[in-house]
Write a protein that holds these residues in place. Structure first.
Motif, PDB file in Angstrom:
ATOM      1  N   GLY A   1      35.997  39.384  39.219  1.00 54.93           N
ATOM      2  CA  GLY A   1      35.004  38.593  39.925  1.00 54.93           C
ATOM      3  C   GLY A   1      34.353  39.448  40.989  1.00 54.93           C
ATOM      4  O   GLY A   1      34.925  40.444  41.443  1.00 54.93           O
ATOM      5  N   GLY A   2      33.158  39.069  41.387  1.00 53.41           N
ATOM      6  CA  GLY A   2      32.496  39.862  42.410  1.00 53.41           C
ATOM      7  C   GLY A   2      31.341  39.121  43.032  1.00 53.41           C
ATOM      8  O   GLY A   2      30.791  38.180  42.449  1.00 53.41           O
ATOM      9  N   PHE A   3      30.989  39.567  44.219  1.00 54.82           N
ATOM     10  CA  PHE A   3      29.848  39.030  44.944  1.00 54.82           C
ATOM     11  C   PHE A   3      28.798  40.118  45.101  1.00 54.82           C
ATOM     12  O   PHE A   3      29.102  41.222  45.565  1.00 54.82           O
ATOM     13  N   SER A   4      27.565  39.841  44.669  1.00 53.32           N
ATOM     14  CA  SER A   4      26.421  40.721  44.878  1.00 53.32           C
ATOM     15  C   SER A   4      26.683  42.110  44.284  1.00 53.32           C
ATOM     16  O   SER A   4      26.858  42.245  43.074  1.00 53.32           O
ATOM     17  N   THR A   5      26.757  43.145  45.114  1.00 56.87           N
ATOM     18  CA  THR A   5      27.052  44.486  44.606  1.00 56.87           C
ATOM     19  C   THR A   5      28.387  44.507  43.875  1.00 56.87           C
ATOM     20  O   THR A   5      28.539  45.182  42.847  1.00 56.87           O
ATOM     21  N   GLY A   6      29.368  43.775  44.391  1.00 56.84           N
ATOM     22  CA  GLY A   6      30.663  43.698  43.723  1.00 56.84           C
ATOM     23  C   GLY A   6      30.568  43.085  42.339  1.00 56.84           C
ATOM     24  O   GLY A   6      31.325  43.454  41.427  1.00 56.84           O
TER      25      GLY A   6
ATOM     26  N   LEU B   1      40.810  39.782  39.903  1.00 56.37           N
ATOM     27  CA  LEU B   1      40.545  40.840  40.873  1.00 56.37           C
ATOM     28  C   LEU B   1      39.116  40.668  41.380  1.00 56.37           C
ATOM     29  O   LEU B   1      38.165  40.691  40.593  1.00 56.37           O
ATOM     30  N   LEU B   2      38.963  40.493  42.696  1.00 51.78           N
ATOM     31  CA  LEU B   2      37.682  40.137  43.296  1.00 51.78           C
ATOM     32  C   LEU B   2      37.138  41.295  44.131  1.00 51.78           C
ATOM     33  O   LEU B   2      37.864  41.891  44.933  1.00 51.78           O
ATOM     34  N   ILE B   3      35.824  41.567  43.975  1.00 54.84           N
ATOM     35  CA  ILE B   3      35.180  42.730  44.590  1.00 54.84           C
ATOM     36  C   ILE B   3      34.032  42.248  45.475  1.00 54.84           C
ATOM     37  O   ILE B   3      33.104  41.585  44.994  1.00 54.84           O
ATOM     38  N   HIS B   4      34.074  42.597  46.747  1.00 57.04           N
ATOM     39  CA  HIS B   4      33.057  42.118  47.690  1.00 57.04           C
ATOM     40  C   HIS B   4      31.750  42.891  47.552  1.00 57.04           C
ATOM     41  O   HIS B   4      31.642  43.864  46.799  1.00 57.04           O
ATOM     42  N   GLY B   5      30.757  42.477  48.313  1.00 58.71           N
ATOM     43  CA  GLY B   5      29.435  43.079  48.243  1.00 58.71           C
ATOM     44  C   GLY B   5      29.215  44.162  49.278  1.00 58.71           C
ATOM     45  O   GLY B   5      30.084  44.466  50.103  1.00 58.71           O
ATOM     46  N   LEU B   6      28.027  44.739  49.251  1.00 60.37           N
ATOM     47  CA  LEU B   6      27.663  45.801  50.180  1.00 60.37           C
ATOM     48  C   LEU B   6      27.679  45.279  51.611  1.00 60.37           C
ATOM     49  O   LEU B   6      27.036  44.273  51.926  1.00 60.37           O
ATOM     50  N   GLY B   7      28.415  45.968  52.481  1.00 53.20           N
ATOM     51  CA  GLY B   7      28.487  45.597  53.882  1.00 53.20           C
ATOM     52  C   GLY B   7      29.450  44.468  54.179  1.00 53.20           C
ATOM     53  O   GLY B   7      29.651  44.121  55.343  1.00 53.20           O
ATOM     54  N   ASP B   8      30.046  43.899  53.150  1.00 54.96           N
ATOM     55  CA  ASP B   8      30.950  42.767  53.339  1.00 54.96           C
ATOM     56  C   ASP B   8      32.406  43.233  53.361  1.00 54.96           C
ATOM     57  O   ASP B   8      32.689  44.420  53.515  1.00 54.96           O
ATOM     58  N   SER B   9      33.312  42.308  53.182  1.00 51.38           N
ATOM     59  CA  SER B   9      34.739  42.601  53.263  1.00 51.38           C
ATOM     60  C   SER B   9      35.495  41.618  52.379  1.00 51.38           C
ATOM     61  O   SER B   9      34.904  40.663  51.849  1.00 51.38           O
TER      62      SER B   9
END
Length: 409
Positions: A169-174, A99-107
């Protein structure tokens, strides 16, 4: 009948929403009557965190995008596809879920390249669209951190019913959100974190929760630059930055309280990150992520005095033959052939913290070099690096990490 009105005073509720307490004084038969009325700006209704399935959540998200998104191109269906939650299924029975979570302002588009790669390795892969995202930046004004936590909780529970084990998984804030959840929930198998935002480079970010009730935007939109693109926001309300700060504080607090995180973790980050204090990321990896199979993939030079480690892979980030001066916060996520962010990108990031003359040259199509935000070099125009020239090698490293036991060397 005369009426006097007192100015509304902003207050902050314990759910983190911006509300306004309006005091209205009305003269009637008695000298005056004081009325208290709670006021709040209208905001979109986000998909229910209680969706019964991922398919239902996808449908709700799509309806939200169709009705509330500020479209940037004539191709509305393409933009909805970029921003809606996605799923990639492996051939045969999944051996796990991601399960992948994006960052602030992203998608969810942040994972458009890594999603199918992970599915090809046997994982059921899904992405989330965090409330406040995908529509228009001002929709982040009325979102709380609890909204994000509830969505992650629900979709993790749904995925756990379908696969033997779940990774986050996540990017930045995610990545912060994923870390907090994983430390609190021992059933999570492990983590893959892209540019985790454990600590911001700007040391004043802690002020944003205090500024939020009084200042809607840190950089008020003035029409000089776009507010959003087809896949991400280019400006974020103060509440968004406050949520970013709170996710970093919560992730660090959970790690400190736990002392260490014993599940396997892979962190991929860059030395020259204009957003994050990546020296802290390095220290956190060495201190908290103690599993022998955990790995740090680091683009750029390690700080002086850091000894070599079999758990850390270092790759140079200055690649003159590709006109790359340094890697960027976001570039690690995208393949060189990505249609929007690759080497022949349609979404070139010319707004890169340079002088006006360099910005105009980039927008006019002049040959550019690539870097993170704010990097400048004489006689060179720099756009943001939005792709990863080590993409295939990075995927091999992720595969080795997931196999647990295959060395990176």
């Amino acid at each position: 009948m005369a009426m006097a009105t007192v100015q509304c005073s902003p207050i902050l509720t314990n759910r983190g929403f911006m509300t306004v307490l309006c005091l209205k004084m009305r003269w009637a038969i008695l000298p005056f009557l004081l009325l208290l009325t709670a006021c709040r700006a209208a905001a979109p209704t986000w998909p229910s965190p209680d969706a019964d399935s991922f398919v239902q959540y996808q449908q709700q998200s799509r309806q939200q995008l169709e009705s509330h998104r500020r479209f940037q191109t004539p191709d509305r269906q393409a933009e909805i596809g970029y921003n809606q939650p996605r799923e990639w299924r492996p051939q045969g029975q999944p051996k796990g879920g991601m399960l992948l979570i994006h960052g602030l302002g992203d998608s969810p588009y942040s994972f458009s390249d890594i999603g199918p790669v992970l599915a090809a390795k046997g994982y059921l892969v899904r992405t989330l669209l965090l409330p406040g995202h995908g529509t228009k930046p001002e929709d982040l004004m009325a979102v709380s951190l609890e909204d994000w936590h509830q969505l992650i909780q629900r979709q993790t529970d749904i995925m756990r019913r379908e696969v033997p084990h779940v990774w986050l998984g996540g990017f930045s804030t995610g990545a912060n959100l994923a870390t907090k959840y994983a430390v609190q929930h021992h059933e999570i198998a492990g983590l893959i974190l892209f540019s985790p935002a454990f600590s911001a480079r700007n040391q004043l970010v802690w002020l944003t929760p205090w500024l939020r009730p009084f200042k809607d935007w840190l950089r008020k939109p003035d029409g000089s630059r776009p507010l959003q693109t087809s896949v991400r926001y280019m400006n974020t309300p103060t509440n968004g930055f406050a949520l970013f700060y709170r996710t970093s504080r919560q992730a660090k607090s959970q790690l400190r309280h736990a002392g260490h995180y014993a599940k396997p973790v892979m962190i991929i980050t860059v030395a020259h990150d204009s957003v994050l204090d990546t020296a802290y990321t390095l220290a956190a990896f060495q201190r908290y992520f103690t599993h022998p199979g955990s790995r740090l993939y680091w683009y750029g030079d390690l700080p002086a005095g850091v000894p070599p480690s079999p758990r850390i892979r270092v790759k140079p980030d200055a690649l003159p033959r590709l006109r790359i001066s340094q890697f960027s916060h976001m570039g690690i996520l995208f393949a060189p052939d990505n249609p929007l962010y690759g080497e022949s990108a349609r979404e070139k990031f010319c707004w890169n913290g340079q002088e006006e003359s360099a910005l105009k040259a980039c927008l006019a199509g002049q040959e550019v070099w690539y870097s993170d935000w704010g990097y400048q070099e004489r006689d060179k125009v720099h756009a943001r690096l939005t792709f990863n020239p080590y993409w295939d090698e990075q995927n091999l490293a992720i595969s080795a990490f997931l196999s647990q036991g295959t060395p990176l060397e």
